[in-house]
Design an enzyme around this catalytic site. Structure first.
Site, PDB file in Angstrom:
ATOM      1  N   SER A 104       0.945  -1.295   0.150  1.00 38.48           N
ATOM      2  CA  SER A 104       0.017   0.188  -0.032  1.00 38.48           C
ATOM      3  C   SER A 104       0.978   1.249  -0.087  1.00 38.48           C
ATOM      4  O   SER A 104       0.273   2.244  -0.132  1.00 38.48           O
ATOM      5  CB  SER A 104      -0.958  -0.034   1.184  1.00 38.48           C
ATOM      6  OG  SER A 104      -0.268  -0.142   2.416  1.00 38.48           O
ATOM      7  N   ASN A 123      -3.726   6.545  -0.838  1.00 33.87           N
ATOM      8  CA  ASN A 123      -3.024   6.642   0.374  1.00 33.87           C
ATOM      9  C   ASN A 123      -2.493   8.013   0.546  1.00 33.87           C
ATOM     10  O   ASN A 123      -2.405   8.444   1.845  1.00 33.87           O
ATOM     11  CB  ASN A 123      -2.231   5.504   0.872  1.00 33.87           C
ATOM     12  CG  ASN A 123      -2.976   4.076   1.293  1.00 33.87           C
ATOM     13  OD1 ASN A 123      -4.306   4.478   1.678  1.00 33.87           O
ATOM     14  ND2 ASN A 123      -2.465   3.172   1.133  1.00 33.87           N
TER      15      ASN A 123
END
Length: 295
Positions: A116, A188
């Protein structure tokens, strides 16, 4: 396509489920049989829910589960066409796995990481002689439902590898977006600072968790507020992403709030531990009246 998914946790199992449902030959691998058993049960429960809702026939569910292979020996990946790495978010562990797979997998294998936030360019350098075969494919939780996949180029990724991975994600019914590597990629890079700010708003006593989420749901159009989202992702993961962003950029806006560190140290990781900014039962359903109160 022969697909191997390394990691049988929540994300790994669901990613294996996505490939399995799309008709691929899937092997799910982890370091312990008990982890694999838990991953298989996750998929079984998802299929049982679909059968109950009339979205899948029981015969189809049984057929798919019957084709799913599991293994603890990495040599099970010796015929893999596509590898999905979904292990712990630690660069040293990912590099060690990739280095080992370099001696196991055939030359045509494409390697993808579900990271991520970590550098896919650094991961690709685990086997520099075929780094062009490495790419990031970041699914979102829950992977069997969420449509987005960030398909992220390492600096070494070839056009052929990128196009193959992008088209594969489309064939899974996902909506892939093209990303050139940068800290936190796209989602993110924006989401994590918002979560961090929401934590700060709560810690300063400005609003309670439920009201912070209600404000963002009804004022900014979010389906799930930032603190419920943080509980879903897991606060250990949130902290790891924030630290990566902060270390990579040096920008203080990515510095993790002290309350987040405290919650991780307490083991209050969100849904997966039953306690975060809200509390949850064993099925992950929120328990009313269980908001976090920090003294």
């Amino acid at each position: 396509m022969n697909v191997c998914v390394f990691g049988a946790g929540n994300m790994g199992a669901r990613i294996a489920e996505v490939f399995l449902t799309a008709g691929h030959t899937v092997t799910m691998l982890d370091i312990k049989d008990q982890f694999l058993e838990r991953g298989v049960n996750t998929i079984k429960n998802d299929f049982a829910f679909l059968v109950k809702k009339g979205k899948m026939e029981q015969e189809k569910a049984d057929e798919l589960l019957g084709t799913l292979k599991t293994a603890t020996d990495r040599k099970a990946a010796r015929d893999a066409d596509f590898i999905m790495e979904v292990i712990l978010e630690r660069m040293d562990l990912k590099k060690e796995l990739l280095h080992d797979l370099d001696n196991i997998c055939p030359k045509h294998t494409i390697f993808a990481s579900n990271t991520s936030a970590l550098s896919v360019t650094e991961m690709a350098n685990a086997f520099p002689h075929r780094a062009d075969k490495f790419i990031g494919c970041h699914f979102f939780n829950p992977a069997q439902i969420m449509k987005l996949v960030e398909v992220t180029r390492a600096i070494q990724t070839s056009d052929e590898t990128f196009n193959t991975a992008f088209e594969l994600m489309q064939s899974l019914g996902k909506i892939p977006v093209k990303v050139n590597e940068g800290p936190g990629f796209v989602v993110n890079r924006m989401l994590i600072p918002m979560i961090n700010e929401a934590i700060g708003i709560y810690a300063e006593g400005i609003a309670c968790p439920s009201d912070i989420d209600l404000a963002m749901q009804n004022g900014a159009g979010m389906r799930s507020g930032p603190l419920h989202t943080a509980d879903l992702v897991g606060h250990d993961v949130n902290l790891a992403i924030m630290e990566t962003l902060y270390n990579e950029t040096g920008d203080t806006k990515y510095r993790p709030h002290p309350l987040l560190r405290k919650m991780v140290r307490a083991g209050w990781l969100g849904i997966k531990t039953g306690r975060g900014f809200f509390t949850y039962d064993e099925k992950g359903k929120e328990i009313p009246g269980g908001e976090l109160t920090v003294k």
